[in-house]
Structure formats: C-alpha cells, structure tokens
Design a protein around this motif. Structure first.
Motif, PDB file in Angstrom:
ATOM      1  N   LYS A  58      39.538  43.823  37.221  1.00 30.02           N
ATOM      2  CA  LYS A  58      39.478  43.908  38.682  1.00 30.02           C
ATOM      3  C   LYS A  58      39.941  45.301  39.323  1.00 30.02           C
ATOM      4  N   LYS A  59      41.058  45.757  38.491  1.00 27.22           N
ATOM      5  CA  LYS A  59      41.280  47.221  38.945  1.00 27.22           C
ATOM      6  C   LYS A  59      40.481  48.213  38.555  1.00 27.22           C
ATOM      7  N   ALA A  60      39.558  47.960  37.370  1.00 23.41           N
ATOM      8  CA  ALA A  60      38.833  48.915  37.120  1.00 23.41           C
ATOM      9  C   ALA A  60      37.561  49.031  38.267  1.00 23.41           C
ATOM     10  N   HIS A  61      37.295  47.816  38.756  1.00 23.94           N
ATOM     11  CA  HIS A  61      36.353  47.831  39.828  1.00 23.94           C
ATOM     12  C   HIS A  61      36.703  48.425  41.135  1.00 23.94           C
ATOM     13  N   ALA A  62      38.018  48.371  41.419  1.00 23.40           N
ATOM     14  CA  ALA A  62      38.622  48.640  42.563  1.00 23.40           C
ATOM     15  C   ALA A  62      38.643  50.122  42.617  1.00 23.40           C
ATOM     16  N   LEU A 305      34.072  52.052  29.132  1.00 17.59           N
ATOM     17  CA  LEU A 305      34.684  50.615  29.056  1.00 17.59           C
ATOM     18  C   LEU A 305      33.733  49.666  29.698  1.00 17.59           C
ATOM     19  N   LEU A 306      33.707  48.500  28.863  1.00 22.56           N
ATOM     20  CA  LEU A 306      32.888  47.185  29.409  1.00 22.56           C
ATOM     21  C   LEU A 306      34.197  46.421  30.331  1.00 22.56           C
ATOM     22  N   ALA A 307      33.772  46.358  31.662  1.00 21.64           N
ATOM     23  CA  ALA A 307      34.602  45.471  32.388  1.00 21.64           C
ATOM     24  C   ALA A 307      34.116  44.246  32.316  1.00 21.64           C
ATOM     25  N   CYS A 308      34.636  43.295  31.429  1.00 18.96           N
ATOM     26  CA  CYS A 308      34.109  42.170  31.034  1.00 18.96           C
ATOM     27  C   CYS A 308      34.560  40.743  32.072  1.00 18.96           C
ATOM     28  N   TRP A 309      33.511  40.673  32.819  1.00 20.24           N
ATOM     29  CA  TRP A 309      33.516  39.647  33.796  1.00 20.24           C
ATOM     30  C   TRP A 309      33.913  38.226  33.374  1.00 20.24           C
ATOM     31  N   ALA A 310      33.094  38.039  32.091  1.00 22.44           N
ATOM     32  CA  ALA A 310      33.002  36.789  31.583  1.00 22.44           C
ATOM     33  C   ALA A 310      34.293  36.386  30.821  1.00 22.44           C
ATOM     34  N   ALA A 311      34.944  37.370  30.149  1.00 25.64           N
ATOM     35  CA  ALA A 311      36.323  37.315  29.866  1.00 25.64           C
ATOM     36  C   ALA A 311      37.267  37.162  31.162  1.00 25.64           C
ATOM     37  N   HIS A 337      36.479  34.366  41.381  1.00 23.45           N
ATOM     38  CA  HIS A 337      35.826  34.871  40.108  1.00 23.45           C
ATOM     39  C   HIS A 337      35.360  36.239  40.477  1.00 23.45           C
ATOM     40  N   LEU A 338      34.869  36.922  39.271  1.00 24.24           N
ATOM     41  CA  LEU A 338      34.325  38.147  39.328  1.00 24.24           C
ATOM     42  C   LEU A 338      33.057  38.406  39.006  1.00 24.24           C
ATOM     43  N   THR A 339      32.252  37.275  38.918  1.00 23.47           N
ATOM     44  CA  THR A 339      30.941  37.226  38.694  1.00 23.47           C
ATOM     45  C   THR A 339      29.804  38.204  39.269  1.00 23.47           C
ATOM     46  N   PHE A 340      30.449  38.525  40.645  1.00 24.16           N
ATOM     47  CA  PHE A 340      29.391  39.447  41.436  1.00 24.16           C
ATOM     48  C   PHE A 340      30.221  40.656  41.321  1.00 24.16           C
ATOM     49  N   GLY A 341      30.992  40.959  40.562  1.00 27.09           N
ATOM     50  CA  GLY A 341      31.726  42.343  40.530  1.00 27.09           C
ATOM     51  C   GLY A 341      32.970  42.289  41.700  1.00 27.09           C
ATOM     52  N   PHE A 342      33.543  43.391  41.813  1.00 29.12           N
ATOM     53  CA  PHE A 342      34.569  43.464  42.861  1.00 29.12           C
ATOM     54  C   PHE A 342      34.656  45.042  43.530  1.00 29.12           C
ATOM     55  N   GLY A 343      34.959  44.971  44.679  1.00 28.37           N
ATOM     56  CA  GLY A 343      35.290  46.350  45.363  1.00 28.37           C
ATOM     57  C   GLY A 343      33.943  46.972  45.790  1.00 28.37           C
ATOM     58  N   LEU A 344      33.877  48.268  45.697  1.00 27.96           N
ATOM     59  CA  LEU A 344      32.832  49.112  46.492  1.00 27.96           C
ATOM     60  C   LEU A 344      31.290  48.518  46.120  1.00 27.96           C
ATOM     61  N   HIS A 345      31.374  48.233  44.671  1.00 26.51           N
ATOM     62  CA  HIS A 345      29.867  47.857  44.060  1.00 26.51           C
ATOM     63  C   HIS A 345      29.841  46.316  43.822  1.00 26.51           C
ATOM     64  N   THR A 346      30.599  45.590  44.778  1.00 33.70           N
ATOM     65  CA  THR A 346      30.193  44.043  44.845  1.00 33.70           C
ATOM     66  C   THR A 346      28.777  43.801  45.088  1.00 33.70           C
TER      67      THR A 346
END
Length: 402
Positions: A58-62, A305-311, A337-346
C-alpha cells in the motif's frame, strides 16, 4: 552440509517469476516467505524485490515519488512505448488520467449497464439451447469486451478482433520482439478506429480521443496507439480472470449459491471477496527513484520491486482466515483489497469491472438456474502472460432452454 529450510526458501524466491511458476505455487511460496523475508529478492527478469505485506504494498503505491511507474510496470523491461496513464507519474500522468476518466469513471457503469445486460443475454442465447458450455471461452472471455466496446465506442463487429489482439499482447510480454509487434498491431487498429471518428463523429469516447489535445495539440498516432493498448491490457484479461473466478467460487459452493439465489443483493460481496482471494493480476512493478529501506532490506536506486497485490490480499495481519472465501467478509478503509491498486494509479475501470461481474452472474443464474460445473475440482489457475492469473477452462452443464 544440506541447506536449511530458510536457505531453501531464499533459493526458491531467488528463482521466482510468474513465467516459471503457477499461481498456486506462487501463493504457497509467498505464504512461506511472509514470516521469514517479507521483502524477498528474485534474480529473474533482471532482478527485483517482492513486497508481500499489505502495508508495504500500500505504501509503495501511495508514494509515487519514491516508487515510480516509469518506464514500466511490467517486467522484463522491453523497448516499447509506455501505457498511459499507468506508466506515467505526475505531471505527465495528470492529463492522461483526465482523458481516460472521460470513458471510465464512477458514472460509467450507470451509463452502460443496461446495454451490457442486453449484450450478456444475447451471449447466453448463443449457448442456452445446447445444455452445456465452457464458461470461460463461451462467456467470461466475451463479457468484458461488451463493456469495453460500450464504454469506448468500438462497434460490435470489431469485438472478435479486439479479443484476438488482447490475447496476442498478453502472450507476448516475455518476448520483446513479439511484444513490440503485438503492441504495434493493436496501435494501428486503434488509430484506424479513432481516425474513422474524426471523419464520422459520434457520441462516444473514440470521437473524444479524435478531438482530444495534450499541451494544446492533438494526440499523435503513437499516443493514440499507446492509449488503445492501455485500455486493452487493463480492461480485458484481468476482467475475464475475475469473472471466471467468481463463477467458479459461486457454482462450486452450494451454500454460497443458495444464499445468493435467495438474496441477489449479496452478489457485490461475492465479487469483492473473489477479487481479494483470487487477485486477477498479481501486482505491478515499481522502480525505486532513490535508495530506500523496507523492513531492514536496502533497495538500491533504480531497482525494481513487485508490489504484490495477491500476497497483500492474503496478509493474515489484515484478514482473518485469508485463504478462505467468506461471503460476509467486511471491507473498510483499513482492509480494502488492493486488487485495483491504490493511490494515484488506482484502476479507473474498477467500477465497470465490478458492474460487469455482478451483471454477468445475475443473468447467468436467472437464465440458467440449474447451471453446474462439470468438474469444479479440476479448475486450475495459470499465468497468462506477465502477472495475469486465471482459470483457463470451466465446463458447465444445464437444462437446455430456448
């Protein structure tokens, strides 16, 4: 001296990528790694770190300034144009996102749901009289194309070509030469559609693209091609995977099916839990713009880095019984859940994806109330180019109806 369990685990992680694993193997590896090395490293695809914990992902996406989407969010790195707005950061990201939001926003499902529902019923008409079908090839692979064509403005007779090009692009990511050729072919298709709207305007998004401007100038053919590829990659394969997983979960669980049949208002909850448990796209890659430390692990500048949503979606610190499907699971800002990403690139297409999954299940159960899977236990997830994980076949049978 034999290797210790931790050494074996680190060795397995060092050789991991979605190109040499199955989704089930990957999820098992992530679960084993979580308590030992939640920031793991793989030597594959040029080398990258894996972020497995919910908060780290989540932080990596934010923090887009530290974890950049440019020049690519998929590995391996290949010489191709970027996918806007997905592979742009501000300020370049902003006008692209605004343009995409013309087609995909919170109002889009309301605008196209009626037509998508009609399309889905026409699709069911095509196999309802047979008494059997493959719910992937005959149903799930088609439904997202209806929504995509309705939202963007592709004519119905172009759907088969869009589908062919989508499959081709997803299958070509690992091969830079084939990937570039697949990108170019769909770019040319998209440019042709947009240019046709320039000559014959309609009330659709393709016409808006034909008239759109960036920095006070019209879009170039290359930029139109980039945008078309972005829609294709983000809007089809993952939606097919999500819908297939939803059908498998509901039709293989009599208790869940009965509850949904008695109360269709539970379907949105089934959609959300499916998207969490069976993340259609395992995650996006980010490039570190500076040296950074995550859980004691040093990530050098320009490393991926792979921001792994599945994990992240199965993190036991966030979800009780994370590997279990719970129809009544409650989601909030703390554990969405983070399936659609998070933050700016949701993902801007998230509302449409949710709608098409819901409507498809509603209509399938309404039209074919005794539809059952032939062999639900045989359904297997496979990676289908880059990080997309999906069931590839789902044979079903039912009482034929005219």
């Amino acid at each position: 001296m034999s290797a210790t369990p931790d050494e074996k685990l680190l060795d397995a992680l060092s050789r991991y990528s979605s190109y040499n694993s199955t989704p089930d193997e990957a999820l098992q590896l992530f679960e084993e790694a979580r308590g030992v090395c939640p920031v793991a490293h793989s030597d594959e695809l040029g080398g990258y770190h894996l972020l497995l914990d919910y908060e780290d992902v989540k932080k990596a996406h934010a923090d887009w300034e530290t974890f950049s989407s440019s020049p690519t969010v998929v590995l391996p790195v290949a010489p191709r144009p970027e996918f806007p707005p997905l592979e742009y950061d501000p300020p370049a990201h902003t006008p692209w996102r605004e343009l995409v939001s013309e087609a995909f926003n919170a109002e889009t499902p309301l605008r196209i749901e009626g037509e998508v529902r009609k399309d889905i019923n026409k699709l069911i008409d095509g196999f309802a009289g047979r008494g059997s079908c493959d719910l992937v090839a005959d149903f799930a692979e088609e439904v997202p194309l209806f929504a995509l064509c309705r939202a963007i403005g592709f004519d119905e007779n172009k759907r088969a070509e869009v589908r062919r090009l989508t499959i081709q692009i997803l299958a070509s990511f690992e091969d830079p030469e084939k990937g570039a050729a697949a990108f170019q072919e769909f770019a040319e298709f998209g440019v042709g559609e947009v240019m046709a709207r320039a000559q014959d305007p309609r009330d659709d998004f393709l016409t808006k693209i034909a008239r759109a401007e960036l920095d006070g100038r019209p879009l170039t053919p290359m930029e139109i091609g980039q945008l078309m590829n972005s829609f294709l990659i983000a809007g089809h394969g993952t939606s097919v995977a999500g819908l297939t997983s939803l059908l498998h979960e509901v039709l293989s669980r009599p208790d869940v099916r009965q509850k949904i049949t008695e109360n269709p208002d539970l379907i949105p909850g089934a959609v959300e839990e499916t998207l969490r448990l069976h993340t259609p796209f395992f995650g996006l890659y980010r490039r570190a713009t500076r040296a950074v430390e995550i859980q004691g692990v040093e990530i050098p500048k320009d490393n991926y880095l792979l921001a792994c949503w599945a994990a992240a979606n199965r993190d036991p610190k966030v979800y009780d019984e994370p590997a279990e499907f719970q129809l009544d699971r409650k989601f909030s800002r703390r554990n969405r859940h983070l399936t659609f990403g998070f933050g700016l690139h949701t993902c801007p297409g998230a509302p449409v994806a949710r709608m098409e999954m819901r409507v498809a299940l509603e209509e399938l159960l309404r039209r074919l109330p005794d539809v059952n899977l032939v062999d639900p236990e045989s359904a297997k997830y496979e990676f289908q180019g880059t990080e997309t994980a999906a069931i590839t076949a789902l044979p079903a049978r039912f009482t034929p109806v005219s």
